[in-house]
Design a protein around this motif. Sequence first.
Motif, PDB file in Angstrom:
ATOM      1  N   LEU A  22       0.814  -1.210   0.000  1.00  0.00           N
ATOM      2  CA  LEU A  22       0.000   0.000   0.000  1.00  0.00           C
ATOM      3  C   LEU A  22       0.851   1.266   0.000  1.00  0.00           C
ATOM      4  O   LEU A  22       0.563   2.216  -0.732  1.00  0.00           O
ATOM      5  N   ASP A  23       1.927   1.279   0.802  1.00  0.00           N
ATOM      6  CA  ASP A  23       2.774   2.478   0.855  1.00  0.00           C
ATOM      7  C   ASP A  23       3.342   2.819  -0.521  1.00  0.00           C
ATOM      8  O   ASP A  23       3.318   3.973  -0.947  1.00  0.00           O
ATOM      9  N   VAL A  24       3.849   1.814  -1.230  1.00  0.00           N
ATOM     10  CA  VAL A  24       4.426   2.026  -2.555  1.00  0.00           C
ATOM     11  C   VAL A  24       3.359   2.532  -3.524  1.00  0.00           C
ATOM     12  O   VAL A  24       3.585   3.479  -4.280  1.00  0.00           O
ATOM     13  N   SER A  25       2.190   1.902  -3.488  1.00  0.00           N
ATOM     14  CA  SER A  25       1.125   2.302  -4.417  1.00  0.00           C
ATOM     15  C   SER A  25       0.576   3.681  -4.089  1.00  0.00           C
ATOM     16  O   SER A  25       0.262   4.454  -5.003  1.00  0.00           O
ATOM     17  N   VAL A  26       0.457   4.010  -2.814  1.00  0.00           N
ATOM     18  CA  VAL A  26       0.000   5.352  -2.429  1.00  0.00           C
ATOM     19  C   VAL A  26       0.971   6.393  -2.962  1.00  0.00           C
ATOM     20  O   VAL A  26       0.551   7.400  -3.544  1.00  0.00           O
ATOM     21  N   ARG A  27       2.252   6.161  -2.801  1.00  0.00           N
ATOM     22  CA  ARG A  27       3.242   7.129  -3.311  1.00  0.00           C
ATOM     23  C   ARG A  27       3.105   7.299  -4.821  1.00  0.00           C
ATOM     24  O   ARG A  27       3.212   8.406  -5.336  1.00  0.00           O
ATOM     25  N   PHE A  28       2.887   6.192  -5.551  1.00  0.00           N
ATOM     26  CA  PHE A  28       2.759   6.261  -7.007  1.00  0.00           C
ATOM     27  C   PHE A  28       1.525   7.074  -7.399  1.00  0.00           C
ATOM     28  O   PHE A  28       1.621   8.029  -8.168  1.00  0.00           O
ATOM     29  N   TYR A  29       0.359   6.696  -6.883  1.00  0.00           N
ATOM     30  CA  TYR A  29      -0.876   7.369  -7.305  1.00  0.00           C
ATOM     31  C   TYR A  29      -0.969   8.798  -6.774  1.00  0.00           C
ATOM     32  O   TYR A  29      -1.467   9.682  -7.470  1.00  0.00           O
ATOM     33  N   ARG A  30      -0.465   9.051  -5.579  1.00  0.00           N
ATOM     34  CA  ARG A  30      -0.533  10.396  -5.001  1.00  0.00           C
ATOM     35  C   ARG A  30       0.595  11.289  -5.501  1.00  0.00           C
ATOM     36  O   ARG A  30       0.357  12.387  -6.007  1.00  0.00           O
ATOM     37  N   ASP A  31       1.832  10.809  -5.394  1.00  0.00           N
ATOM     38  CA  ASP A  31       2.985  11.671  -5.651  1.00  0.00           C
ATOM     39  C   ASP A  31       3.377  11.742  -7.123  1.00  0.00           C
ATOM     40  O   ASP A  31       3.832  12.776  -7.584  1.00  0.00           O
ATOM     41  N   VAL A  32       3.200  10.646  -7.859  1.00  0.00           N
ATOM     42  CA  VAL A  32       3.563  10.656  -9.281  1.00  0.00           C
ATOM     43  C   VAL A  32       2.392  11.115 -10.142  1.00  0.00           C
ATOM     44  O   VAL A  32       2.536  12.000 -10.984  1.00  0.00           O
ATOM     45  N   LEU A  33       1.204  10.524  -9.919  1.00  0.00           N
ATOM     46  CA  LEU A  33       0.053  10.858 -10.769  1.00  0.00           C
ATOM     47  C   LEU A  33      -0.786  12.020 -10.235  1.00  0.00           C
ATOM     48  O   LEU A  33      -1.648  12.522 -10.941  1.00  0.00           O
ATOM     49  N   GLY A  34      -0.568  12.438  -9.006  1.00  0.00           N
ATOM     50  CA  GLY A  34      -1.229  13.635  -8.496  1.00  0.00           C
ATOM     51  C   GLY A  34      -2.652  13.452  -7.989  1.00  0.00           C
ATOM     52  O   GLY A  34      -3.399  14.426  -7.883  1.00  0.00           O
ATOM     53  N   TRP A  35      -3.054  12.215  -7.661  1.00  0.00           N
ATOM     54  CA  TRP A  35      -4.390  12.009  -7.089  1.00  0.00           C
ATOM     55  C   TRP A  35      -4.438  12.595  -5.683  1.00  0.00           C
ATOM     56  O   TRP A  35      -3.439  12.618  -4.964  1.00  0.00           O
ATOM     57  N   ARG A  36      -5.594  13.052  -5.285  1.00  0.00           N
ATOM     58  CA  ARG A  36      -5.808  13.607  -3.944  1.00  0.00           C
ATOM     59  C   ARG A  36      -6.262  12.468  -3.030  1.00  0.00           C
ATOM     60  O   ARG A  36      -7.314  11.868  -3.230  1.00  0.00           O
ATOM     61  N   GLN A  37      -5.429  12.139  -2.030  1.00  0.00           N
ATOM     62  CA  GLN A  37      -5.767  11.060  -1.100  1.00  0.00           C
ATOM     63  C   GLN A  37      -6.824  11.555  -0.123  1.00  0.00           C
ATOM     64  O   GLN A  37      -6.668  12.599   0.493  1.00  0.00           O
ATOM     65  N   ILE A  38      -7.911  10.809   0.008  1.00  0.00           N
ATOM     66  CA  ILE A  38      -8.981  11.231   0.904  1.00  0.00           C
ATOM     67  C   ILE A  38      -9.163  10.311   2.112  1.00  0.00           C
ATOM     68  O   ILE A  38      -9.629  10.758   3.140  1.00  0.00           O
ATOM     69  N   LEU A  39      -8.793   9.032   2.003  1.00  0.00           N
ATOM     70  CA  LEU A  39      -8.876   8.088   3.122  1.00  0.00           C
ATOM     71  C   LEU A  39      -7.732   7.104   3.029  1.00  0.00           C
ATOM     72  O   LEU A  39      -7.395   6.671   1.944  1.00  0.00           O
ATOM     73  N   PRO A  40      -7.169   6.626   4.092  1.00  0.00           N
ATOM     74  CA  PRO A  40      -7.161   7.359   5.353  1.00  0.00           C
ATOM     75  C   PRO A  40      -6.347   8.631   5.211  1.00  0.00           C
ATOM     76  O   PRO A  40      -5.512   8.718   4.322  1.00  0.00           O
ATOM     77  N   GLY A  41      -6.553   9.562   6.090  1.00  0.00           N
ATOM     78  CA  GLY A  41      -5.847  10.837   6.016  1.00  0.00           C
ATOM     79  C   GLY A  41      -4.418  10.705   6.504  1.00  0.00           C
ATOM     80  O   GLY A  41      -3.995   9.665   6.991  1.00  0.00           O
ATOM     81  N   GLY A  42      -3.673  11.761   6.384  1.00  0.00           N
ATOM     82  CA  GLY A  42      -2.311  11.786   6.883  1.00  0.00           C
ATOM     83  C   GLY A  42      -1.300  11.287   5.880  1.00  0.00           C
ATOM     84  O   GLY A  42      -1.599  11.062   4.726  1.00  0.00           O
ATOM     85  N   ASP A  43      -0.064  11.092   6.390  1.00  0.00           N
ATOM     86  CA  ASP A  43       0.993  10.678   5.473  1.00  0.00           C
ATOM     87  C   ASP A  43       1.066   9.160   5.353  1.00  0.00           C
ATOM     88  O   ASP A  43       0.338   8.429   6.009  1.00  0.00           O
ATOM     89  N   VAL A  44       1.975   8.696   4.529  1.00  0.00           N
ATOM     90  CA  VAL A  44       2.078   7.272   4.235  1.00  0.00           C
ATOM     91  C   VAL A  44       2.365   6.462   5.492  1.00  0.00           C
ATOM     92  O   VAL A  44       1.849   5.364   5.665  1.00  0.00           O
ATOM     93  N   ALA A  45       3.171   6.990   6.411  1.00  0.00           N
ATOM     94  CA  ALA A  45       3.504   6.249   7.631  1.00  0.00           C
ATOM     95  C   ALA A  45       2.259   5.891   8.432  1.00  0.00           C
ATOM     96  O   ALA A  45       2.194   4.848   9.074  1.00  0.00           O
ATOM     97  N   GLU A  46       1.249   6.731   8.386  1.00  0.00           N
ATOM     98  CA  GLU A  46       0.018   6.464   9.118  1.00  0.00           C
ATOM     99  C   GLU A  46      -0.823   5.379   8.473  1.00  0.00           C
ATOM    100  O   GLU A  46      -1.782   4.903   9.056  1.00  0.00           O
ATOM    101  N   LEU A  47      -0.492   4.979   7.235  1.00  0.00           N
ATOM    102  CA  LEU A  47      -1.288   3.976   6.540  1.00  0.00           C
ATOM    103  C   LEU A  47      -0.965   2.560   6.980  1.00  0.00           C
ATOM    104  O   LEU A  47      -1.716   1.647   6.687  1.00  0.00           O
ATOM    105  N   ALA A  48       0.169   2.362   7.658  1.00  0.00           N
ATOM    106  CA  ALA A  48       0.567   1.010   8.037  1.00  0.00           C
ATOM    107  C   ALA A  48      -0.582   0.323   8.766  1.00  0.00           C
ATOM    108  O   ALA A  48      -1.119   0.832   9.740  1.00  0.00           O
ATOM    109  N   GLY A  49      -0.970  -0.834   8.264  1.00  0.00           N
ATOM    110  CA  GLY A  49      -2.045  -1.599   8.883  1.00  0.00           C
ATOM    111  C   GLY A  49      -3.440  -1.161   8.496  1.00  0.00           C
ATOM    112  O   GLY A  49      -4.412  -1.806   8.850  1.00  0.00           O
ATOM    113  N   ALA A  50      -3.574  -0.056   7.763  1.00  0.00           N
ATOM    114  CA  ALA A  50      -4.915   0.418   7.391  1.00  0.00           C
ATOM    115  C   ALA A  50      -5.549  -0.491   6.352  1.00  0.00           C
ATOM    116  O   ALA A  50      -6.751  -0.685   6.342  1.00  0.00           O
ATOM    117  N   GLY A  51      -4.741  -1.029   5.434  1.00  0.00           N
ATOM    118  CA  GLY A  51      -5.242  -1.967   4.447  1.00  0.00           C
ATOM    119  C   GLY A  51      -5.877  -1.368   3.207  1.00  0.00           C
ATOM    120  O   GLY A  51      -6.127  -2.075   2.262  1.00  0.00           O
TER     121      GLY A  51
END
Length: 157
Positions: A16-45
């Motif tokens: 998830l961390d790798v994919s979030v970085r790709f879709y958010r940071d490379v393609l520019g999608w706006r992350q809406i859930l869960p909030g916060g940075d990638v470190a907070e996503l651990a375990g969110a699924g």
Amino acid sequence: MRVMELGHVVLYVRDLDVSVRFYRDVLGWRQILPGGDVAELAGAGFAAFAAPSGRTHHELLLIEVGPDAAPLPRGRRVGMYHFGLKIGDSDDELREAVRRLDEAGVPILGATDHHVTHSLYIADPDGNEIELYIDVPGIDWRADPTLIGTPPAPLRL
């Protein structure tokens, strides 16, 4: 029943961390859930994204399935080929995408002139193919839908 529009795409991802970085940071999608940075996503699924246009509540959902998940089969197969993301209305915007993809180390798999669109093809970290495209200015495919079936040609940017 009548389909009104494509609402969202849901993808299984290994990391998830790798994919979030790709879709958010490379393609520019706006992350809406869960909030916060990638470190907070651990375990969110999961992570949900909306395009900057705010067209709908979410357009992309990523669900983490872990490192042992089976890879996508190569070659001709049943299932999704790619999904398309409109990134602008001019070849200048495609050129800017090429620059940004190069900076991020994302290889371009192909570039095609579909006559109604100009398209770049890339893959996400899990191998899902994505078409980044612009609608070609001055082409009225609504007035002549047969233009959509025009044989593609190599794209020269």
